[in-house]
Scaffold this active site. Structure first.
Site, short mmCIF file in Angstrom:
data_model
loop_
_atom_site.label_atom_id
_atom_site.label_comp_id
_atom_site.label_asym_id
_atom_site.label_seq_id
_atom_site.Cartn_x
_atom_site.Cartn_y
_atom_site.Cartn_z
N GLU A 49 0.76 -1.10 0.18
CA GLU A 49 -0.40 0.14 0.21
C GLU A 49 1.28 1.47 -0.30
OE1 GLU A 49 -3.07 0.13 -0.36
OE2 GLU A 49 -3.68 -1.46 0.07
N CYS A 88 -2.87 8.90 3.20
CA CYS A 88 -1.96 8.04 1.48
C CYS A 88 -2.73 8.55 0.30
CB CYS A 88 -1.82 6.50 1.47
SG CYS A 88 -3.24 6.04 2.40
P1 NAD Z 1 8.56 4.65 4.22
O1 NAD Z 1 8.45 3.97 3.26
O2 NAD Z 1 9.54 5.69 4.24
O3 NAD Z 1 8.33 3.80 5.69
C1 NAD Z 1 7.26 2.58 6.11
C2 NAD Z 1 7.99 1.16 6.65
O4 NAD Z 1 8.74 0.80 6.18
C3 NAD Z 1 8.71 1.93 7.73
O5 NAD Z 1 8.18 1.39 9.31
C4 NAD Z 1 10.18 1.65 7.24
O6 NAD Z 1 11.55 1.17 8.85
C5 NAD Z 1 10.39 0.81 7.18
N1 NAD Z 1 11.28 0.88 5.64
C6 NAD Z 1 12.52 2.07 5.71
N2 NAD Z 1 13.28 0.70 4.73
C7 NAD Z 1 12.70 -0.27 4.47
C8 NAD Z 1 12.93 -1.21 3.93
N3 NAD Z 1 14.30 -1.01 2.83
N4 NAD Z 1 12.78 -2.48 3.79
C9 NAD Z 1 11.50 -2.85 4.92
N5 NAD Z 1 11.09 -1.53 4.96
C10 NAD Z 1 11.75 0.23 4.84
O7 NAD Z 1 7.36 5.94 4.47
P2 NAD Z 1 7.27 6.47 5.59
O8 NAD Z 1 7.47 8.35 5.21
O9 NAD Z 1 6.71 5.69 6.36
O10 NAD Z 1 4.61 6.65 4.98
C11 NAD Z 1 4.38 7.94 3.84
C12 NAD Z 1 4.37 6.94 3.53
O11 NAD Z 1 3.47 5.77 3.36
C13 NAD Z 1 3.77 7.72 1.60
O12 NAD Z 1 4.18 8.20 0.91
C14 NAD Z 1 1.87 7.20 2.14
O13 NAD Z 1 1.57 7.74 0.37
C15 NAD Z 1 2.61 6.08 2.43
N6 NAD Z 1 1.37 5.30 2.89
C16 NAD Z 1 0.01 4.72 2.01
C17 NAD Z 1 -0.62 3.94 3.25
C18 NAD Z 1 -1.32 3.38 1.50
O14 NAD Z 1 -2.14 1.94 2.07
N7 NAD Z 1 -1.22 2.67 0.18
C19 NAD Z 1 -1.33 4.41 3.62
C20 NAD Z 1 -0.51 5.09 4.85
C21 NAD Z 1 1.05 5.92 3.84
#
Ligand code: NAD
Length: 468
Positions: free
Chosen positions: A240, A274
């Protein structure tokens, strides 16, 4: 020692190292939490694997446990909500809604019946499609709705018979650690394990040999890394990811009625959703009226520490996000956009930004083309509906979109043209646990929620019983 332990095999576990979690309203340290070692991650996956052997066998017990978990969260919402506000920033009332909503989600899935699929039942054979759990799920969540989005994964995954290792964002791990501990009262040991750590811990999870499924919510960039890591082992993934939802206002829209709804769907959670509205397309004839109406609302919003009474918008969750929103606003203004309301970060401690309405913006400006994920909304003029549809679809995002107009059928016909996972007519962000949620294109892979969400945590198995 950190105040909030991880949960591994039902036990509260500390780590040798800790890291700081900041309160975004003050910029000060709010909590120190464990920084899990790779050995502790192994132990969490091992505990989940052990628990899976019995958890997968008793569906009635799983349903009962999910109900109890939902009830417990609702009963403890008053304790969890201030923790959520202190690490995430959202106003206390919205934090309450998030915790109560997570209880609702768990209880919805506790009762969800999956459609039965009998393919053949005659003199020759009984053939049925059954859904089998996958095993251990690795779940990784972002910082905008840390606990609700965790429950979007916990509820269907556990109902289907899987067990889980969950890692929250390093910006907002505290609520998840606290709620994960709480749920040990009603879940068998090892069914739900919670580990905290920085981004590399997420990467270790995706390359770990135990999980068969990765359920990830976060940014597009990280989602691609997760997909690449999963490919090596052919792990199943649900991703997501980000969105850049357009709202198209038609020329028969009632601006006075529509403006507050557009504002609410763009600025809820400070725009850090999101599928929030991230760009508005409006016909030239209505442009000025809409800009004035939305700017009036934005100017009157009360911005402050979410723990204070009456605050409508808290801080952004973290400094990089504040800097990103400021940068996109400054870029638009430097290219000729007008900040009709707001326009800049607020001085002082904490990561506050004025709720900002930008007029005179065009496609091609970064704030229109990229996901701002914050309290700044560009309003873009269009000349024909066909052009608006083309511009709305002219992006690699495809999470949600909405169309607003007086003639609902006409608006629905325009909505049918949008290339995204959710289309709304005269509303936006209407979500519920029974409704599938997912993105087209770069906004995601797979679907959460409803029976589609449960299916995402299962493998399809055919059971063919010969007769006669
Ligand atoms: P992010 O991708 O920076 O981090 C998300 C998670 O991934 C964190 O727990 C982080 O520690 C982990 N992570 C980081 N690097 C990783 C890797 N290499 N492998 C596995 N995990 C890793 O996102 P964010 O800044 O925390 O969240 C904001 C983003 O999330 C926005 O783009 C938003 O649109 C999206 N989002 C999407 C939805 C949806 O349902 N589509 C819902 C909420 C947020």
């Amino acid at each position: 020692m950190s105040e909030y332990g991880m949960t591994i095999g039902g036990e509260s576990v500390d780590a040798k190292e800790t890291f700081d979690v900041l309160n975004p309203a003050t910029g000060e340290v709010y909590a120190q939490v464990p920084d899990a070692s790779v050995e502790q991650l192994d132990a969490a996956f091992d505990a989940a694997q052990q628990a899976y052997k019995t958890w997968k066998r008793d569906e009635a017990a799983r349903r009962q446990a999910l109900h109890a978990a939902g009830d417990l969260l609702m009963a403890k919402a008053g304790e969890l909500a201030p923790i959520l506000t202190s690490e995430q920033g959202k106003p206390l009332q919205e934090a309450m809604i998030e915790i109560m909503g997570s209880g609702w989600w768990l209880k919805h899935f506790a009762d969800l019946q999956m459609p039965r699929e009998v393919l053949q039942d005659d003199d020759n054979a009984f053939v049925e499609v059954v859904r089998r759990p996958m095993g251990v799920v690795a779940a990784i969540t972002p910082w905008n709705f840390p606990w609700l989005l965790a429950c979007w994964k916990i509820a269907p995954a556990l109902l289907a018979g899987n067990t889980m290792v969950l890692k929250p964002s390093p910006y907002t791990p505290v609520t998840t650690l606290a709620a994960g501990r709480l749920l040990q009262e009603v879940l068998p040991a090892g069914v739900l394990n919670v580990v905290s750590g920085r981004d590399p811990l997420g990467a270790h999870m995706t390359s770990h040999p135990v999980p068969r499924k990765i359920s990830f919510t976060g940014s597009v960039a990280t989602g691609k890394r997760v997909a690449a890591a999963a490919a090596d082992d052919l792990k199943r993934v649900t991703l997501e990811l980000g969105g850049n939802d357009p709202a198209i206002v038609l020329d028969d829209a009632d601006i006075a009625a529509v403006a507050p709804k557009l504002y609410g769907s763009a600025f809820q959670n400070n725009g850090q959703i999101c599928s929030a509205i991230k760009r508005v397309y409006v016909p030239e004839s209505l442009h000025d009226d809409l800009v004035d109406a939305i700017a009036d609302i934005a100017r009157s919003a009360k911005v402050g520490n979410g723990l204070e009474e009456g605050v409508q918008l808290g801080p952004l969750n973290n400094r990089p996000q504040l800097e990103r929103v400021s940068e996109l606003v400054s870029d638009a203004v430097s290219r000729g956009a007008r900040a009709v309301a707001g326009g800049k970060a607020v001085d002082g401690p904490g990561y506050f930004h004025e709720p900002t309405i930008l007029a005179g913006v065009e496609d091609g400006f970064r704030i229109v083309d990229e996901e701002q994920f914050g309290p700044a909304l560009p309003i873009v003029k269009y000349r024909s509906v066909d052009e608006a549809i083309e511009r709305a679809n002219g992006t690699l995002f495809g999470l949600g979109g909405s169309v607003w107009g007086g003639d609902a059928e006409r608006a629905a016909a325009v909505a049918d043209e949008l290339e995204c996972g959710s289309v709304w007519v005269n509303t936006h962000l209407a979500l519920s646990p029974g409704q599938p949620f997912g993105g087209f294109k770069w906004s995601g892979v797979g679907t959460e929620n409803g029976h589609w969400g449960v299916e995402g945590f299962t493998e399809v198995q055919v059971r063919h019983q010969a007769k006669g």
